[in-house]
Design an enzyme around this catalytic site. Sequence first.
Site, PDB file in Angstrom:
ATOM      1  N   GLU C  60       0.809  -1.226   0.000  1.00 31.34           N
ATOM      2  CA  GLU C  60       0.000   0.000   0.000  1.00 31.34           C
ATOM      3  C   GLU C  60       0.838   1.271   0.000  1.00 31.34           C
ATOM      4  O   GLU C  60       0.481   2.254  -0.639  1.00 31.34           O
ATOM      5  CB  GLU C  60      -0.964   0.018   1.182  1.00 31.34           C
ATOM      6  CG  GLU C  60      -2.148  -0.909   1.024  1.00 31.34           C
ATOM      7  CD  GLU C  60      -1.801  -2.376   1.148  1.00 31.34           C
ATOM      8  OE1 GLU C  60      -0.707  -2.703   1.632  1.00 31.34           O
ATOM      9  OE2 GLU C  60      -2.634  -3.214   0.759  1.00 31.34           O
ATOM     10  N   HIS C 127     -11.869  -5.209   8.277  1.00 30.09           N
ATOM     11  CA  HIS C 127     -12.534  -5.044   6.981  1.00 30.09           C
ATOM     12  C   HIS C 127     -13.805  -4.204   7.111  1.00 30.09           C
ATOM     13  O   HIS C 127     -14.691  -4.280   6.272  1.00 30.09           O
ATOM     14  CB  HIS C 127     -12.895  -6.403   6.372  1.00 30.09           C
ATOM     15  CG  HIS C 127     -11.717  -7.218   5.958  1.00 30.09           C
ATOM     16  ND1 HIS C 127     -10.851  -7.773   6.864  1.00 30.09           N
ATOM     17  CD2 HIS C 127     -11.244  -7.561   4.739  1.00 30.09           C
ATOM     18  CE1 HIS C 127      -9.909  -8.441   6.218  1.00 30.09           C
ATOM     19  NE2 HIS C 127     -10.122  -8.331   4.927  1.00 30.09           N
TER      20      HIS C 127
HETATM   21  C1  LIG Z   1      -1.509  -5.067   3.884  1.00 31.35           C
HETATM   22  C2  LIG Z   1      -2.584  -5.853   3.238  1.00 31.35           C
HETATM   23  N1  LIG Z   1      -3.064  -5.493   2.031  1.00 31.35           N
HETATM   24  C3  LIG Z   1      -4.061  -6.167   1.426  1.00 31.35           C
HETATM   25  C4  LIG Z   1      -4.620  -7.251   2.013  1.00 31.35           C
HETATM   26  C5  LIG Z   1      -5.796  -8.003   1.339  1.00 31.35           C
HETATM   27  N2  LIG Z   1      -5.421  -9.395   1.089  1.00 31.35           N
HETATM   28  C6  LIG Z   1      -5.806 -10.393   1.929  1.00 31.35           C
HETATM   29  S1  LIG Z   1      -5.047 -11.837   1.548  1.00 31.35           S
HETATM   30  C7  LIG Z   1      -4.284 -11.161   0.202  1.00 31.35           C
HETATM   31  C8  LIG Z   1      -3.362 -11.978  -0.619  1.00 31.35           C
HETATM   32  C9  LIG Z   1      -2.234 -12.484   0.246  1.00 31.35           C
HETATM   33  O1  LIG Z   1      -1.376 -13.245  -0.541  1.00 31.35           O
HETATM   34  P1  LIG Z   1      -0.195 -14.043   0.152  1.00 31.35           P
HETATM   35  O2  LIG Z   1       0.601 -13.132   1.005  1.00 31.35           O
HETATM   36  O3  LIG Z   1       0.513 -14.778  -0.923  1.00 31.35           O
HETATM   37  O4  LIG Z   1      -0.932 -15.042   1.144  1.00 31.35           O
HETATM   38  P2  LIG Z   1      -1.871 -16.262   0.723  1.00 31.35           P
HETATM   39  O5  LIG Z   1      -3.302 -15.801   0.918  1.00 31.35           O
HETATM   40  O6  LIG Z   1      -1.583 -16.622  -0.706  1.00 31.35           O
HETATM   41  O7  LIG Z   1      -1.531 -17.372   1.654  1.00 31.35           O
HETATM   42  C10 LIG Z   1      -4.586  -9.797   0.088  1.00 31.35           C
HETATM   43  C11 LIG Z   1      -4.081  -8.899  -0.966  1.00 31.35           C
HETATM   44  C12 LIG Z   1      -4.105  -7.632   3.279  1.00 31.35           C
HETATM   45  N3  LIG Z   1      -4.604  -8.688   3.942  1.00 31.35           N
HETATM   46  N4  LIG Z   1      -3.100  -6.927   3.856  1.00 31.35           N
END
Ligand SMILES: Cc1ncc(C[n+]2csc(CCOP(=O)(O)OP(=O)(O)O)c2C)c(N)n1
Lengths: 357, 357, 321, 321
Positions: C60, C127
């Site tokens: 972000e 959220h």
């Molecule tokens: C700082 C932040 N920005 C956006 C989000 C929204 N979001 C939730 S899960 C996700 C994807 C996360 O991907 P990854 O780190 O690869 O974890 P995975 O879900 O694949 O295990 C996003 C963008 C968040 N949780 N935290």
Amino acid sequence: MATETAQATAQRNGAVGHLQVEDRIWLLRAMLMMRRIEERAMSLYRQGKVPGSFYDGFGQEAVSAGAAFAMAPEDRLCILHRDLAAHIVRGVTPTRIFAQYMGRATGITGGRDGNVHFGDYRVGCVGMVSMLPDMMLVATGMAMAFKLRGERRVALTWFGDGSTSRGDFHEAMNWAGVQRLPVIFVLENNQFAYSTPLDKQFAVDPVERAAGYGFVGVTVDGNDAEAMFEATYEARQRALAGEGPTMIEAVTMRMHGHAAHDDMKYVPKEMVEEWRKRDPIERQEARLRKAGVDVEQIDAEVREEIDAAAKEALSSPMPDPSTATDGVFCEGEPEPLLDGQAPWSGFQSEAALEDDS
Amino acid sequence: MATETAQATAQRNGAVGHLQVEDRIWLLRAMLMMRRIEERAMSLYRQGKVPGSFYDGFGQEAVSAGAAFAMAPEDRLCILHRDLAAHIVRGVTPTRIFAQYMGRATGITGGRDGNVHFGDYRVGCVGMVSMLPDMMLVATGMAMAFKLRGERRVALTWFGDGSTSRGDFHEAMNWAGVQRLPVIFVLENNQFAYSTPLDKQFAVDPVERAAGYGFVGVTVDGNDAEAMFEATYEARQRALAGEGPTMIEAVTMRMHGHAAHDDMKYVPKEMVEEWRKRDPIERQEARLRKAGVDVEQIDAEVREEIDAAAKEALSSPMPDPSTATDGVFCEGEPEPLLDGQAPWSGFQSEAALEDDS
Amino acid sequence: MAPLTYLQAISAGLRDEMREDERVLLMGEDIGVFGGAFKVTDGFVAEFGLERVMDTPLAESGIIGTAIGAAVVGMRPVCEMQFSDFISCGFDQLVNVAGKMHYRQGLAVPLVVRLPSGGGFSGGPFHSQNPEGWFMHAPGIKVVAPSTAEDAKGLLHAAIHDPNPVCYMEHKHLYRRVKGEVSEGVFETPLTARVARSGSDLVVIAYGAMVHTALEATEDLEGASIEVLDLRCLKPLDEDAILDSVGRCSKVVVVDEANFTCAAGAQVAALIAERAFEDLDGPVVRVATPDVPIPFSPPLEQAVLPSVERVREACRELLEY
Amino acid sequence: MAPLTYLQAISAGLRDEMREDERVLLMGEDIGVFGGAFKVTDGFVAEFGLERVMDTPLAESGIIGTAIGAAVVGMRPVCEMQFSDFISCGFDQLVNVAGKMHYRQGLAVPLVVRLPSGGGFSGGPFHSQNPEGWFMHAPGIKVVAPSTAEDAKGLLHAAIHDPNPVCYMEHKHLYRRVKGEVSEGVFETPLTARVARSGSDLVVIAYGAMVHTALEATEDLEGASIEVLDLRCLKPLDEDAILDSVGRCSKVVVVDEANFTCAAGAQVAALIAERAFEDLDGPVVRVATPDVPIPFSPPLEQAVLPSVERVREACRELLEY
Ligand SMILES: Cc1ncc(C[n+]2csc(CCOP(=O)(O)OP(=O)(O)O)c2C)c(N)n1
Ligand SMILES: Cc1ncc(C[n+]2csc(CCOP(=O)(O)OP(=O)(O)O)c2C)c(N)n1
Ligand SMILES: [Mg+2]
Ligand SMILES: [Mg+2]
């Protein structure tokens, strides 16, 4: 991609001898300007003419002079707090710099922001914020726009060894690497972050991290303006060729305290002595003397110009209090960033060639 | 420090064969529990019994089961949203997990926080926040306290491939490296961050960056619970020996959508097919069959336990609305983090030895 | 004129701006190929390509910071936070770099940050937040918060054409619940308040989702004539419209969904207490979410979010004052 | 009893807590060897060692985030932001991880963040901010703001012994300008307001540096009896003390140095407008810094910060009301 010294790449690209004598004089002049302006500003500070605090880049003049000198008019820069020579190269006048330090209406920010927190958009620069190294992301964003629009431009910013510990360093390095953006990151490793030595900031030299972001990292003698120019020149060529970002680590030393109030008790005397022998200005002067240039004459001219500039700035008005709340919001059309000065002779010849064709 | 595979280090440290049959069964059971709980939770979600959204770790069960299994009772964990098996290993009951999903008063957070955003401090865990990967810094801070107090404890946290793009990833990696802290960072590379593929997150595999922070980075088959255990075991030994952090990249695949609503149209079918052949549970079952274990029996027991747990959770009360604003601030003494369950037989024998002496 | 949902109106507005001005650039996590967590940019890649509908890294500060860089060199970036809660991770770039840029050096930052905000659907503590108050308190940033489909589109146009950083608060709970006639093509909603219903006995001042709560709560209050003022723009605040309503109604209930302390509603109430004191026939009543993280479980969440009942009760009591 | 400056009182308080409780850990940039940008921890390393007076990397999110981790396993970290402005870089960890932890899972975060804040010395836009309003709006975080040397020490004790995250606002402009008798040894100042001067015609409500501005401005107002209420604790707000003062004085001027919109003063004014309406004999007047970054140049900075003259003028006008 392994780390390599600027010299090494310089050889490889056959990119040596870009600098004519006039260019090498320009580099000296820019560094002298920086030093004389900061010396004078420091005494103005002690006289109470410079409000707030004051930061200088004594001993680091080659880093900003050399890197800025390699950038074209249409390139865009975010200049940091030890990089006064870059403002000079881009065409900011000493008078406006003194006025800036003294919070005068005629300073670059008109008294809104202080000391080194400025940048003149009229010469293609975006002024730094205090939060370090936030400008790495701003520079990355400018480069992103250049790439999206298919423009042949490069963005460059400086940042310190301490600021490599901040998350924004990583977000910028990673973003620039993923999108292969035309941006140059100049790490100004001056051995300290305020009072904090390198080993409290990182376990491994950050230049080693460039590879982990998918681009080149080079280490340069930050007290050699010409080496800084060459490394930046190559980085800019890479950027224009679509080969993405470059991180240049300029190894130098902060020869003064963090700011005017700092006696740097925490710095070993020998360390300062060691580095004093490697003064970037004396080094450039020695080179030019060999080339038969009258360097005393240049310094004399610079001192004269600085005297006049300081005098003029001292007589310029303070901002009008009734304007204190103006301009929080932009009304009407945004001012565009304009091109800056780019004194390197190579740009003129390039331009000439284009005119011919 | 170069990157190396867990297998390689395993050989080097002669650290193989730590797992007795009972341990390998435990690993299977933990993974089965995770899968059956999440399957059931998903159907409860579709029945409208689970509010909000629902996230699972289908296909990634080995990552959390194997890593958590190598941690001692006094170690501390920040468990992420694809890591349900880690909660099981630490001793959180399926009933409380179902209650958590359904926002019941008897869930781990008593309905204050949702779905996978939980952690039970009574078993040494700090619940994740949604902001990724913020918990890397919290885990680093716990490790910092352990080191300051000279305690033989290790902190561990998981995080995803996408979250490596955030500044907090860097600040935590750098901080842990500079202070050589007893912390283990498990990168759960499941090929996607929501819909975003790896090449939009980084140009170079983040495990390559560990060296740039001054510590070991290893890559492990994230679909092999025993390999995950070995790599974590070694990382923990390094941490206890004062050799600092380890980053473990667990290569796996998110076999379901990001959350219940996500049909993962953006994932190539073949990719899912490929990975389906490498299911971590089938793999562990195959191993145990060879060892003469009746895996069907284990699955049957798990299903029974899950049925009973779901039933019990369904009959547990919703939180009392009149308590909605209680506990924003802590009044009185803070609750301490308590030790968790650590079923690995190696810990019992170690403990036994200590008792003898 | 076509009836659109609030969400469709945002999409339509974005599409129009993208077609009209190639400087407009969309940036965010999962907004491209996937079309966004809420599908606001669904199908945009097909029309505008991956470069102008940019799937960014999960960063972000990176999104806001690079958008600032793009903005100062002439782009018109529109950033999506996947949930408004995540702006906390880009907070510094927004308040310190974007917010102070023009005042400090005369350089404009035409940047829009789309912030899907608000609760009511068991989103839980991370959220469901309403962060607008933080940005109202940060100089140099404008804040808009549409409550209708028409304004969602019109305020988006205003935000994208504004040469300043603008936080565009889009309430997730309105995305599909609110539907209305939306003019075709490009039009602008002024950054001023709107009288959602005019009345003379009492005015309820609200914005975003709470405008609908206020309207429902005051539909039939024993025949009392209740005005509902929809602020629409929180920074700068439309002080004249607020003072005008108070002058006509003399009794005020200020509603916001954000946490109580230092919320937008606090500023509105303070304004009234200072500038409309003589018009008041009763205390300036506030209804807001108490200072608590938004709980996940429905009975808890319902207990903290301002409900139709709470607003109605507040109005009834004040009418009797 | 020894007369100490506000800064010396903070140092003394920190030293006492460090001696009394080995769980207390100081973290920050340049606080160890150098003794801190303002020398608050000067000499601490000699007594407590480098580990307990930790020179951290230049990483505010790292400072807050690791301090949270240390706190949940039993330490009592006290973090110094070199300037309060830099908390914007650790904002997410503070509001989302620390602030919501106890409500979400019953785990306390006994954490103090020292925030050298405020302007008046040409610090410019990034060294003069008053960010307390942001944290008052974030659930789960307490905010204290001492105005005297005695309270600087007493509130520090209260903050360090509080099991919750506490933002300790220390006003840079008071560091050496304010001096006073400070009790020796450990004592606690309650998280309540303090009547700095009692009066009956009008009350000026302020905190931090503005308490001194208020006292000076109202020293001699044609013999009017002016009360000055020093809030001391901004979150939770001492509502009883505020309502009591207003009940006795009936006229109120609320002063804060922070930017006007959604500042602490907005919350105080809104509280009064809702709960003390019947006591009021005039509008609730506010004096604050307008919504502008704090300019560097003295004539500009003086023009925006609330001055003794502005406060006096506001009181005079209200008295005549
Ligand atoms: C700082 C932040 N920005 C956006 C989000 C929204 N979001 C939730 S899960 C996700 C994807 C996360 O991907 P990854 O780190 O690869 O974890 P995975 O879900 O694949 O295990 C996003 C963008 C968040 N949780 N935290
Ligand atoms: C995010 C942030 N935190 C703290 C500071 C306060 N500060 C100003 S300069 C400085 C040291 C910077 O060191 P370095 O990055 O090495 O730059 P140098 O001054 O040595 O050129 C610090 C800590 C800051 N400017 N920004
Ligand atoms: Mg440095
Ligand atoms: Mg992933």
